[in-house]
Design an enzyme around this catalytic site. Structure first.
Site, PDB file in Angstrom:
ATOM      1  N   GLY A  71      -2.263  -0.314   9.333  1.00 30.07           N
ATOM      2  CA  GLY A  71      -2.090  -1.888   9.436  1.00 30.07           C
ATOM      3  C   GLY A  71      -0.894  -2.273   8.784  1.00 30.07           C
ATOM      4  O   GLY A  71      -0.003  -1.331   8.736  1.00 30.07           O
ATOM      5  N   THR A  72      -0.957  -3.562   8.194  1.00 35.32           N
ATOM      6  CA  THR A  72       0.408  -3.910   7.543  1.00 35.32           C
ATOM      7  C   THR A  72       0.863  -3.086   6.401  1.00 35.32           C
ATOM      8  O   THR A  72       1.986  -2.627   6.393  1.00 35.32           O
ATOM      9  CB  THR A  72       0.173  -5.372   6.987  1.00 35.32           C
ATOM     10  N   VAL A  73      -0.011  -2.729   5.407  1.00 30.67           N
ATOM     11  CA  VAL A  73       0.369  -2.034   4.398  1.00 30.67           C
ATOM     12  C   VAL A  73       0.706  -0.439   4.724  1.00 30.67           C
ATOM     13  O   VAL A  73       1.642   0.385   4.290  1.00 30.67           O
ATOM     14  CB  VAL A  73      -0.728  -1.876   3.424  1.00 30.67           C
ATOM     15  N   LYS A 105      -8.913  -3.504  -3.831  1.00 28.05           N
ATOM     16  CA  LYS A 105      -9.440  -3.751  -5.175  1.00 28.05           C
ATOM     17  C   LYS A 105     -11.002  -3.994  -5.009  1.00 28.05           C
ATOM     18  O   LYS A 105     -11.571  -3.802  -5.942  1.00 28.05           O
ATOM     19  CB  LYS A 105      -8.964  -4.999  -5.694  1.00 28.05           C
ATOM     20  N   ASP A 120     -11.271 -12.646  -4.553  1.00 30.69           N
ATOM     21  CA  ASP A 120     -10.045 -11.625  -4.615  1.00 30.69           C
ATOM     22  C   ASP A 120      -9.652 -11.522  -5.927  1.00 30.69           C
ATOM     23  O   ASP A 120      -9.176 -10.352  -6.262  1.00 30.69           O
ATOM     24  CB  ASP A 120      -9.227 -12.138  -3.370  1.00 30.69           C
ATOM     25  N   LYS A 122      -9.558  -8.221  -8.856  1.00 30.09           N
ATOM     26  CA  LYS A 122      -8.474  -7.914  -9.651  1.00 30.09           C
ATOM     27  C   LYS A 122      -8.533  -7.961 -11.143  1.00 30.09           C
ATOM     28  O   LYS A 122      -8.153  -6.873 -11.969  1.00 30.09           O
ATOM     29  CB  LYS A 122      -7.206  -8.439  -9.010  1.00 30.09           C
TER      30      LYS A 122
END
Length: 439
Positions: free
Chosen positions: A12-14, A105, A201, A205
């Site tokens: 995907g994006t990453v 995460k 989220d 983290k």
């Protein structure tokens, strides 16, 4: 030297960004590492995209388990996200002797203890710089750069979506719902934004950073979560008039009573560097005994910043791939035998200052009644301001308190809300001064 072969789960994006970084900066990475990094195999459901992104020699599969079992793969890069399939794949990869790089995460906050324990047994590394604050190297700072310090506290703006919304609400006076819609249109917020705006989220983290800072097992269940969806633009405006900014902070602090671990909207003085982190940017403030206050600022998301962190982890593992566990940086910064559970404070036991907004009758004696109820719970007032009269005979009162234990403020609020002269539930937002500790 023999190239290091990596297998990527998710393009995907990453994932696409990581492949792009490895290709574009291949020569620079090889100069630093002394060997090449080869994208050996990728697992994706979009084979056409994989062929466009990867070199012609890269194998493409839609079976992620073939990646984690492949004998030629040295490092598995997990970029699927979520927990169910990701957990199974990571554990399978570790059992097959593969080192792990992950940006997940949620996986680490909820299953990190299991993953790290198995990795120790199998003599493999798990690196996760990209899991917290995107391209900001905060994990490396906590694990290595601040090794000489006793870390006292961490406070971070670690969710770009929420920070964008709060910035827009402050700058434009917009309502939460309107800014959320804008964030979704810009691609900053998901169609279902709950994970971001309700603090999950950020909670994942700060849970990971707390474990690294204090040498405790990861313990997401102990993290208090409160999001921004109920914030009123009036309170953001009033806070600014009083010299504060409202930010969604992840906070962890070591006290004599135990460890605080929490995410919630917070008033911070506008003179603090953290108060001036706007838009989708992230920042993490660490207070430690030897170095004092340090601040880490940058892009907390995005293809290339996050991919930069992924590739840095790949390089770190590649440098130490022949070392045994005892000669590597421990997963949670402390030696495994020294990672011990500590008392985690409930919210009732944390100490903070508070912003209160009260709607009450505009008549003599009301302010005195409210002040007396606060005093009965040992809550002292720093400032008390009547913002004006609304709805004819109803006054809006803003109170800033000095530092107190949260259970005291909750008792005082309950008593205030029982007064006949008070009309609406009291709005309460925590405040943090973010003063650096002395030694």
């Amino acid at each position: 030297m023999k190239p290091v072969n990596i297998g990527i789960l998710g393009l995907g994006t990453v994932g696409s960004g990581a492949v792009g970084v490895l290709r574009k900066n291949a020569a620079e990475i090889s100069r630093r590492l002394g060997r090449d990094v080869n994208v050996f195999i990728v697992s994706t459901r979009d084979a056409e995209k994989a062929r466009a992104v990867c070199d012609t020699h890269t194998l493409v599969t839609n079976d992620p388990f073939s990646v984690v079992k492949h004998p030629e793969v040295d490092i598995v890069v997990e970029l699927f996200g979520g927990t169910e399939i990701a957990r199974e794949l990571v554990l399978e990869a570790i059992n097959n002797g593969k080192h792990i790089v992950t940006a997940n995460k949620k996986l680490l906050a909820e299953y990190g203890n299991e993953i790290f324990s198995l990795a120790e047994q199998k003599n493999v590394m798990v690196q996760f710089e990209a899991a917290v604050a995107g391209g900001i190297p905060i994990i490396k700072a906590l694990r290595e750069g601040l090794t000489a310090n006793n870390i006292k506290s961490i406070a971070g703006i670690i969710n770009g979506t929420s920070n964008f919304i709060l910035t827009e609400m402050r700058e434009k006076g917009s309502a939460f719902a309107d800014v959320l819609k804008q964030a979704q249109e810009l691609g900053y917020a998901e169609a279902d934004p709950t994970f971001d705006i309700e603090g999950h989220d950020a909670g994942h983290k700060i849970t990971i950073m707390s474990a690294l800072a204090f040498g405790t097992p990861v313990n997401f269940k102990a993290c208090y979560l409160e999001g921004i969806s109920k914030l009123d633009s009036r309170d953001i405006k009033y806070a600014e008039e009083l010299g504060y900014r409202v930010k969604l902070l992840g906070i962890t602090r070591k006290t004599d009573k135990g460890i605080e671990l929490r995410v919630h909207p917070t008033l911070i003085p506008e003179c603090r560097l953290l108060a001036n982190v706007n838009g989708v940017m992230n920042a993490v403030r660490v207070d430690a005994d030897m170095v004092g206050e340090t601040l880490y600022y940058g892009a907390g998301a995005g293809a290339l910043p996050t991919a930069s962190a992924v590739v840095a982890d790949i390089v770190d593992i590649s440098r130490l791939i022949t070392a045994d566990t005892g000669n590597r940086v421990p997963h949670l910064a402390f030696q495994p035998s020294q990672v011990k559970a500590q008392n985690m404070l409930s919210m009732d036991e944390i100490t903070s200052s508070y912003y209160l907004r009260v709607q009450a009758k505009d008549e003599p004696g009301v302010l005195g009644q409210i002040a007396n109820l606060l005093a009965e719970e040992n809550v002292s007032i720093e400032a008390l301001i009547q913002k004006g009269v609304i709805k004819q005979t109803i006054a809006e009162i803003v109170i800033l308190t000095h530092s107190t234990v949260e259970k005291n403020i909750k008792k005082a609020i309950a008593a205030i809300e029982c007064l006949d002269c008070v009309y609406e539930p009291v709005v309460m937002i925590r405040m943090e001064s973010l003063h650096a500790s002395n030694g």
